[in-house]
Motif scaffolding. Structure first.
Motif, PDB file in Angstrom:
ATOM      1  N   GLY A 273       0.722  -6.158  -7.575  1.00 25.92           N
ATOM      2  CA  GLY A 273      -0.393  -5.669  -7.003  1.00 25.92           C
ATOM      3  C   GLY A 273       0.099  -4.688  -6.068  1.00 25.92           C
ATOM      4  N   GLY A 274      -0.880  -4.075  -5.346  1.00 29.21           N
ATOM      5  CA  GLY A 274      -0.607  -3.480  -4.093  1.00 29.21           C
ATOM      6  C   GLY A 274       0.359  -2.457  -4.366  1.00 29.21           C
ATOM      7  N   THR A 275       1.301  -2.054  -3.212  1.00 34.08           N
ATOM      8  CA  THR A 275       2.513  -1.307  -3.335  1.00 34.08           C
ATOM      9  C   THR A 275       3.831  -2.141  -3.469  1.00 34.08           C
ATOM     10  N   PRO A 276       4.975  -1.130  -3.896  1.00 30.20           N
ATOM     11  CA  PRO A 276       6.231  -1.900  -4.426  1.00 30.20           C
ATOM     12  C   PRO A 276       6.765  -1.962  -2.696  1.00 30.20           C
ATOM     13  N   ALA A 277       7.591  -3.200  -2.747  1.00 28.40           N
ATOM     14  CA  ALA A 277       8.436  -3.217  -1.576  1.00 28.40           C
ATOM     15  C   ALA A 277       9.835  -2.684  -2.010  1.00 28.40           C
ATOM     16  N   TRP A 278      10.152  -1.495  -1.718  1.00 31.99           N
ATOM     17  CA  TRP A 278      11.284  -0.771  -2.433  1.00 31.99           C
ATOM     18  C   TRP A 278      12.629  -1.382  -1.692  1.00 31.99           C
ATOM     19  N   LEU A 279      13.501  -1.891  -2.518  1.00 31.72           N
ATOM     20  CA  LEU A 279      14.638  -2.486  -1.988  1.00 31.72           C
ATOM     21  C   LEU A 279      15.544  -1.440  -1.186  1.00 31.72           C
ATOM     22  N   ASP A 280      15.705  -0.457  -1.835  1.00 30.48           N
ATOM     23  CA  ASP A 280      16.554   0.445  -1.554  1.00 30.48           C
ATOM     24  C   ASP A 280      15.380   1.597  -0.886  1.00 30.48           C
TER      25      ASP A 280
ATOM     26  N   SER B  58       0.895   9.222   0.946  1.00 30.85           N
ATOM     27  CA  SER B  58      -0.172   8.636   1.736  1.00 30.85           C
ATOM     28  C   SER B  58      -1.316   8.056   0.959  1.00 30.85           C
ATOM     29  N   TRP B  59      -1.472   8.773  -0.561  1.00 26.84           N
ATOM     30  CA  TRP B  59      -2.586   8.210  -1.491  1.00 26.84           C
ATOM     31  C   TRP B  59      -2.213   6.680  -2.184  1.00 26.84           C
ATOM     32  N   CYS B  60      -1.117   6.770  -2.901  1.00 26.38           N
ATOM     33  CA  CYS B  60      -0.795   5.710  -3.572  1.00 26.38           C
ATOM     34  C   CYS B  60       0.042   5.032  -2.829  1.00 26.38           C
ATOM     35  N   GLY B  61       0.596   5.344  -1.994  1.00 26.28           N
ATOM     36  CA  GLY B  61       1.905   4.164  -1.232  1.00 26.28           C
ATOM     37  C   GLY B  61       2.901   3.588  -2.028  1.00 26.28           C
ATOM     38  N   THR B  62       3.062   4.262  -3.445  1.00 24.90           N
ATOM     39  CA  THR B  62       3.953   3.814  -4.231  1.00 24.90           C
ATOM     40  C   THR B  62       5.264   4.799  -4.233  1.00 24.90           C
ATOM     41  N   TRP B  63       5.059   5.974  -4.326  1.00 23.59           N
ATOM     42  CA  TRP B  63       6.318   6.952  -4.602  1.00 23.59           C
ATOM     43  C   TRP B  63       6.465   7.574  -3.455  1.00 23.59           C
ATOM     44  N   LYS B  64       7.766   8.267  -3.627  1.00 26.88           N
ATOM     45  CA  LYS B  64       8.338   8.931  -2.316  1.00 26.88           C
ATOM     46  C   LYS B  64       7.229  10.317  -2.097  1.00 26.88           C
ATOM     47  N   GLY B  65       6.927  10.455  -1.144  1.00 27.12           N
ATOM     48  CA  GLY B  65       5.868  11.672  -0.436  1.00 27.12           C
ATOM     49  C   GLY B  65       6.922  12.671  -0.194  1.00 27.12           C
ATOM     50  N   GLU B  66       7.333  13.580  -1.175  1.00 28.72           N
ATOM     51  CA  GLU B  66       7.961  14.864  -0.797  1.00 28.72           C
ATOM     52  C   GLU B  66       7.226  16.017  -0.510  1.00 28.72           C
ATOM     53  N   LYS B  67       5.907  16.013  -0.972  1.00 30.91           N
ATOM     54  CA  LYS B  67       5.025  17.252  -0.637  1.00 30.91           C
ATOM     55  C   LYS B  67       4.205  16.668   0.584  1.00 30.91           C
ATOM     56  N   VAL B  68       4.260  17.740   1.433  1.00 23.12           N
ATOM     57  CA  VAL B  68       3.501  17.715   2.483  1.00 23.12           C
ATOM     58  C   VAL B  68       2.131  18.250   2.729  1.00 23.12           C
ATOM     59  N   CYS B  69       1.209  17.887   3.622  1.00 21.52           N
ATOM     60  CA  CYS B  69      -0.136  18.469   3.528  1.00 21.52           C
ATOM     61  C   CYS B  69       0.326  19.732   4.428  1.00 21.52           C
ATOM     62  N   SER B  70      -0.216  20.629   3.761  1.00 23.38           N
ATOM     63  CA  SER B  70       0.140  22.077   4.512  1.00 23.38           C
ATOM     64  C   SER B  70      -0.747  22.044   5.693  1.00 23.38           C
ATOM     65  N   GLY B  71      -1.711  21.399   5.921  1.00 16.42           N
ATOM     66  CA  GLY B  71      -2.713  21.606   7.083  1.00 16.42           C
ATOM     67  C   GLY B  71      -2.116  20.882   8.348  1.00 16.42           C
ATOM     68  N   CYS B  72      -2.110  19.440   8.140  1.00 16.19           N
ATOM     69  CA  CYS B  72      -1.669  18.748   9.319  1.00 16.19           C
ATOM     70  C   CYS B  72      -0.248  18.414   9.171  1.00 16.19           C
ATOM     71  N   LYS B  73       0.505  18.531   8.176  1.00 16.64           N
ATOM     72  CA  LYS B  73       1.984  18.315   8.209  1.00 16.64           C
ATOM     73  C   LYS B  73       2.213  16.661   8.219  1.00 16.64           C
TER      74      LYS B  73
END
Lengths: 277, 429
Positions: free
Chosen positions: B65-72, B186-201
Motif C-alpha cells: 500500500g501507499g507508495t513504493p520505497a524504491w531501492l535504486d 506529485s500525484w501518485c508518488g509512485t513513478w518518476k516525475g519527468e514532466k514538470v508543471c509549466s506554471g510553477c515548475k
C-alpha cells in the motif's frame, strides 16, 4: 538448509530491514512456536475473508443467507454462514464411525464423523469428514456442514393458517440403496420418522411429517444423506404458486456499483465477458 | 414438540466401544497422501508500521500500500513498464518485499555479491476488467510479447553502492540515504516525475492524466502561489522529498508493513504424530488429510479438492497475536511459501488456471529458467480496503516467478514473470 540459521549473511542478517532477527532458533521453542501459543489457537479470533463474498459478508452488506441463495453464489468460507446465522445454528454429531484400511504394517484406522447443523428454522447442513483423530474429524465435519447449508421449503397440509409446518409436497431422496420419502402431515402429527431422519428434520425446522423409508437404513451414512437430499429437493419442486415469472435482481457483486454512471466501464466489462465466454 | 425431542435418543452418546464393532473397511477413494517431506514456509504478515518513517527506502522495508520505497532511486522503470498495457493508466503499487537470497545446499550458485540487497516490487492495475484481459495474455508465450496489467520488478544492489551506506541502519531516526533520488510524481508518488508543471515548475508528474487530476483537485489554486513564492516549499531542489508527506492522490491503498518470517509448516492437531527435531532444520510435517466430500453434490472435483487443501493450509496460520517485543495489532498471513527451492510449489486455491512448466517462460535477460519466488494471498484485499463491486479487484492468488540465478542486467529494475489465478466468474455448479 544449515545456512538459514546463521545470522551473519547478506542483507545484514535479515535485521537490516526491520530489526526482526532471531532466526537462529528453529524448532519448538522458536518465535514461530511461541506465537501460536503451543498448539492451541483461538478459532474465529479474527476472520480475514479470502473471497469477495466473504468480504461483503464481513462488511455487513449481505445480511441474510437468502441473498446468497437467490444468486446461487458458492459459499466457500464457513465463517460466512457463521456470521449470517450466528448463534441460532446448532450442531449434532450423528455418528463417529471408525474405518480401516489395510496396510503392510497392519490396519490404519481413521474416524469418520457425520455432523448435522441447523437452525430449526429452514436451514440445514450435513458434513462428513474422516480424519485420524476424532476431534479433528468432528471439527472438520462441522465446517463442512456449515458450508453445505441449504434452505428447506415448508408448506401446509391443508388450510393455510399460521406458519408453514410441514413439507409442501411429497418428496423423496435417495442415497445408495436408501430412499426416504417425506409426506405432508397435519398439524400436531409430529415427526413420524426413525431416530436418524428425525434429528435431521428437527434441525430443518419441519414440525409435522410422515416418512417412509426403504433400503438398508442401517447404513447411517446413506440414511442421513438421503434425508438431506430429500430436504434439498423441497425448493426444487415446482408448485403452482411458483408459476409467476421471476423478476431478476442484481447479484450482490453488482449492487454496490453505479453501472449507470459509468457507461464505458460497463461496456468494457461486457467485452471482457464475451472474451471469457 | 418438546416431547419429541426427549424421545429421541441422544445419538452422540454412542460410545466408541460400541462403534468399533461396526468397523468398516474403507472404500478406496483417493487421498492426497502428501509426502512426509519437510516443508519450509516463509510467511509475510501485515502489520501497522511503528512509524511511517520506518518505511523509507534507506531502511529497506517490506511494505504494502501507499507508495513504493524504491531501492535504486534514480533509474526507475518508465514508459511502458509503468503502465497497464490495456488501459494505459499508470499502475498502482501493490507491495514490495525485501527478500534475501538464501544459499541452499543444493543450489549450484555461489553467494552473489551483487544481490546483497534484493527487492521485489509488484504493481497492479486496479481495474478488474484489465485483470480479466490479462488472464488471457499470461498464457501467451514470451515471444508474442504479452500485454500485462500486473507487473513485478526485481532490483538488487551489492553491499557497496552509491545509494546506501555499507553499515546496517541504526533505526534511531537519524538514518539517511547517501544521495537524493529522482523526483516522483506529485500525484501518485509512485513513478518518476519527468514532466514538470509549466506554471510553477515545482510539481512533477509521471503522465498527463495525473497532471490533470492534480490540477483539478487543488493544484489550480496553489500553482499561482508557488510561482510567486507566496508559499514556502519543503525543498527547492528538484529531488525526492524524504519526508513522508501524503501524496495528493487519495485512492492509494493504506500503508502497512510486511513482516517476513520463517514458519515451519506443521499441524497443531496432529502434534503427537509429528516428530520435531531440535536442530535448525525444519520439523517433520505430517499434514492432515484434505477435505473429503462424499455426497454426489459434495463429490470432490479437482477444484473443490484444491480449494479444500488451500483453506486448510491458510487456516494453519491463524491470526497471530504478536510476541511482546512489538506493540502491533493482530495480523494475518498475506503471502507465504517463499522458497527458491526448485521443489517448492505454490498453494493454489483452484485447480483450473494453473501454469504448467511450459507456460512459465525463461528469464528475459539471461535466458535462464525461472523459479517460484512467492505468492500473494487474497487476504491482502481485505486489509487494503478494496471495495467489493463488480469491477473491484479480486483474485485467487498471484504467484511470482523470478530468475533462478538472479541475474544482473543493464536494466536496474528487471521485469519478472507473474501469474494470476482468478476465481471463476460463474458459480461452480
Amino acid at each position: 538448509m544449515a545456512e538459514r540459521g546463521a545470522g551473519d549473511r547478506g542483507g545484514f542478517g535479515r535485521g537490516f530491514g526491520r530489526g526482526r532477527g532471531d532466526r537462529g532458533d528453529r524448532g519448538r521453542g522458536g518465535r514461530g512456536r511461541g506465537r501460536r501459543g503451543g498448539g492451541r489457537r483461538d478459532e474465529e479470533e479474527k476472520w480475514v475473508p479470502v473471497t469477495k463474498l466473504g468480504r461483503l459478508v464481513k462488511e455487513g452488506k449481505i445480511t441474510s443467507l437468502e441473498q446468497i441463495y437467490l444468486h446461487s453464489l458458492p459459499v466457500k468460507e464457513h465463517q460466512i454462514v457463521d456470521t449470517l446465522l450466528g448463534g441460532r445454528l446448532k450442531d449434532e454429531v450423528m455418528k463417529i464411525m471408525p474405518v480401516q484400511k489395510q496396510t503392510r504394517a497392519g490396519q490404519r484406522t481413521r474416524f469418520k464423523a457425520f455432523v448435522v447443523v441447523g437452525d430449526s428454522d429452514g436451514h440445514v447442513g450435513l458434513g462428513v469428514k474422516c480424519a485420524k483423530e476424532v476431534a479433528t474429524a468432528i471439527r472438520g465435519a462441522i465446517i463442512l456442514a456449515k458450508l453445505s447449508v441449504v434452505p428447506v421449503r415448508r408448506g401446509y397440509w391443508g388450510n393455510k393458517i399460521g406458519k408453514p409446518h410441514t413439507v409442501p409436497c411429497k418428496v423423496t431422496g435417495k442415497c445408495g440403496s436408501v430412499t426416504v420419502r417425506l409426506v405432508p402431515a397435519p398439524r400436531g402429527a409430529g415427526i413420524v420418522a426413525a431416530r436418524v431422519p428425525k434429528k435431521v428434520l428437527q434441525f430443518a425446522g419441519i414440525e409435522d411429517v410422515y416418512t417412509s423409508s426403504r433400503g438398508s437404513t442401517k447404513t447411517l451414512g446413506n440414511f442421513v444423506k438421503a434425508t438431506f437430499d430429500c430436504l434439498m429437493k423441497t425448493y426444487g419442486f415446482l408448485t403452482p404458486d411458483l408459476w409467476l415469472e421471476t423478476r431478476f435482481s442484481k447479484s450482490p457483486f453488482q449492487e454496490y456499483t453505479d453501472l449507470l454512471a459509468k457507461p464505458t466501464k460497463a461496456i468494457l466489462i461486457e467485452n471482457s465477458e464475451t472474451i471469457e465466454a | 414438540m418438546d416431547s419429541d425431542t426427549n424421545d429421541v435418543l441422544p445419538l452422540q452418546e454412542l460410545s466408541l466401544d460400541e462403534a468399533i464393532t461396526e468397523v468398516e473397511l474403507e472404500e478406496s477413494y483417493e487421498e492426497d497422501e502428501e509426502d512426509e517431506l519437510e516443508e519450509y514456509v516463509t510467511l509475510g504478515t501485515i502489520e501497522k508500521p511503528k512509524h511511517p518513517k520506518f518505511l523509507l527506502r534507506h531502511l529497506f522495508p517490506s511494505k504494502t500500500g501507499g507508495t513504493p520505497a524504491w531501492l535504486d532511486p534514480v533509474e526507475l522503470p518508465t514508459g511502458k513498464f509503468s503502465r497497464c498495457d490495456f488501459c494505459e493508466e499508470p499502475l498502482q503499487f501493490l507491495l514490495q518485499a525485501n527478500i534475501f537470497l538464501f544459499l541452499l545446499i543444493y543450489a549450484p550458485i555461489p553467494e552473489k555479491e551483487s544481490t546483497f540487497h534484493r527487492m521485489l516490487y509488484v504493481f497492479i492495475c486496479p481495474s478488474m476488467s484489465c485483470i480479466l484481459q490479462d488472464q488471457h495474455e499470461q498464457w501467451k508465450r514470451r515471444e508474442e510479447d504479452p500485454r500485462r496489467s500486473i507487473k513485478v520488478f526485481r532490483c538488487q544492489l551489492p553491499r557497496l553502492n552509491v545509494f546506501y551506506s555499507s553499515e546496517p541502519p541504526r533505526k534511531d531516526g537519524n538514518d539517511k540515504p547517501l544521495s537524493v533520488g529522482a523526483a516522483l510524481c506529485s500525484w501518485c508518488g509512485t513513478w518518476k516525475g519527468e514532466k514538470v508543471c509549466s506554471g510553477c515548475k515545482q510539481a512533477r508528474y509521471c503522465c498527463e492524466k495525473h497532471q490533470a487530476m492534480h490540477w483539478k483537485s487543488g493544484h489550480k489554486n496553489r500553482c499561482h502561489h508557488i510561482i510567486h513564492n507566496l508559499e514556502s516549499i519543503s525543498s527547492s531542489l528538484p529531488g525526492e522529498k524524504l519526508s513522508r508527506d501524503k501524496v495528493a492522490c487519495s485512492s492509494l491503498w493504506p500503508e502497512y508493513e510486511i513482516a517476513i518470517e520463517d514458519e515451519c509448516a506443521y499441524d497443531a492437531e496432529a502434534s503427537e504424530d509429528a516428530s520435531y527435531e531440535a536442530s535448525s532444520l525444519v520439523t517433520q510435517h505430517v499434514p492432515d488429510d484434505t477435505y473429503q466430500f462424499l455426497l454426489d453434490k459434495f463429490e470432490a472435483d479437482d477444484n473443490k479438492r484444491s480449494w479444500a487443501s488451500f483453506q486448510e493450509r491458510i487456516s494453519k496460520c491463524p491470526s497471530q497475536v504478536l510476541s511482546k517485543e512489538s506493540i502491533l495489532i493482530v495480523d494475518d498471513v498475506i503471502f507465504n511459501r517463499y522458497s527458491r527451492d526448485l521443489m517448492a510449489n505454490p498453494l493454489w486455491p483452484l485447480s483450473i488456471g494453473r501454469p504448467s512448466m511450459t507456460n512459465i517462460p525463461k528469464c528475459k535477460y539471461c535466458n535462464g529458467s525461472l523459479c517460484y519466488e512467492f505468492q500473494i494471498m487474497p487476504q491482502i484485499l481485505y486489509y487494503l480496503g478494496v471495495k467489493n463491486d463488480s469491477d473491484s479487484l479480486d483474485w485467487g492468488t498471484i504467484v511470482i516467478y523470478t530468475c533462478l540465478a538472479s541475474c544482473e542486467a543493464s536494466a536496474r529494475y528487471k521485469e519478472e514473470f507473474i501469474w494470476v489465478q482468478l476465481y471463476p466468474t460463474a458459480p461452480i455448479s
